[in-house]
Design an enzyme around this catalytic site. Structure first.
Site, short mmCIF file in Angstrom:
data_model
loop_
_atom_site.label_atom_id
_atom_site.label_comp_id
_atom_site.label_asym_id
_atom_site.label_seq_id
_atom_site.Cartn_x
_atom_site.Cartn_y
_atom_site.Cartn_z
N SER A 1 -41.60 -45.01 5.23
CA SER A 1 -40.15 -44.95 5.46
C SER A 1 -39.94 -44.34 6.83
O SER A 1 -40.81 -43.64 7.36
CB SER A 1 -39.48 -44.08 4.38
OG SER A 1 -38.15 -43.73 4.74
N TYR B 1 -39.51 -35.73 0.13
CA TYR B 1 -39.57 -37.15 0.43
C TYR B 1 -40.14 -37.38 1.83
O TYR B 1 -41.03 -38.21 2.03
CB TYR B 1 -38.18 -37.77 0.30
CG TYR B 1 -38.17 -39.28 0.45
CD1 TYR B 1 -38.72 -40.09 -0.53
CD2 TYR B 1 -37.61 -39.89 1.57
CE1 TYR B 1 -38.72 -41.48 -0.40
CE2 TYR B 1 -37.60 -41.27 1.72
CZ TYR B 1 -38.15 -42.06 0.73
OH TYR B 1 -38.14 -43.44 0.86
#
Length: 266
Positions: free
Chosen positions: A139, A152
């Site tokens: 990501s 995350y």
């Protein structure tokens, strides 16, 4: 020449399924592996209409034995695979002090060790075949450092670092390795997301709805990455620009721009 053989973890929905559809349409044999058995069984027929040899295999990426079983089945069914996509992942949002250790263990087990297990299981197969492609879905969170997403961000940064390391380790084995780093786009990432921030579901939906790219667009970018054997997939222009700013601006300048952007979208 036989069509390419691709296995995609988390392939029953979201980006994984969008990529599966494109690959099947191109004539590739597609194996979607997912722990959501009901969803997997519901969507596999649509892929088999495009490529009859496509299949669904139940798999939980937190279990090495599950991935070993997938590799064994594909070796028997297809005599191997050409493209491995480690796509399965989850999200966690919250300040570090508010995030429990159990949430850290949960996200690392899926986002990091899930990718590690996939690489560990399939790399020997690719080496024995004389090459292939290893695509790890990270990501932009793995390249940037947006606040309130420490777990995350750290999990996706680990996937980027792992991919870069494997590019070096596997170059002589003719194995192409890439890290996929999209920004927000409309997907099912919010399902199962853990958050300590109030109304985070609504905020995430707002961010995803603003994206000019959807899952199919990201999947097309991954297909190009495979074809061109690129090291990174950075499909969002705004994300690419932010990464360039982080790399080349003084840290203090970058942080001011980052906080300004976060405030604007919060």
């Amino acid at each position: 020449m036989l069509p390419k053989r691709i296995v995609i973890t988390g392939g029953a929905s979201g980006l994984g399924f969008a990529l599966a559809q494109l690959a099947a349409k191109a004539g590739w044999r597609v194996a979607i592996v997912d722990r959501d058995v009901e969803r997997g069984e519901a969507v596999i027929t649509s892929l088999q209409r495009k490529q009859p040899q496509s299949c669904f295999i139940p798999c939980d990426v937190t279990r090495l034995s599950d991935l070993e079983r997938v590799a064994k089945e594909l070796q028997e069914r297809w005599q191997g695979v050409d493209v491995v996509v480690n796509n399965a992942g989850v999200a966690q949002v919250g300040k570090l002090v508010d995030t429990s250790i159990s949430d850290w263990q949960w996200i690392m087990d899926i986002n990091v060790l899930g990718v590690v297990r996939g690489c560990k299981v399939f790399i020997p197969m690719l080496q024995q075949q004389g090459g292939g492609h290893l695509i790890n879905v990270a990501s932009m969170a793995g390249l940037l450092d947006v606040p309130n997403m420490s777990a995350y961000n750290a999990s996706k940064a680990a996937v980027v670092s792992l991919s870069e390391t494997l590019q070096n380790e596997l170059a002589e084995d003719n194995i192409h390795v890439a890290a996929v780093c999209p920004s927000f786009f409309r997907t099912n990432l919010g399902q199962g997301m853990r958050s300590t921030i109030e109304n985070m579901d609504d905020k995430l939906e707002k961010l995803m709805s603003k994206s000019k790219l959807n899952a199919t667009d990201i999947a097309k970018a991954i297909m190009r990455t495979i074809e061109r054997q690129e090291s990174y997939t950075l499909p969002h222009k705004q994300g690419r620009n932010a990464w360039y700013l982080k790399r080349f601006l003084p840290r203090s300048w970058y942080r001011k721009l980052l906080h300004k952007t976060v405030k604007k979208h919060s």
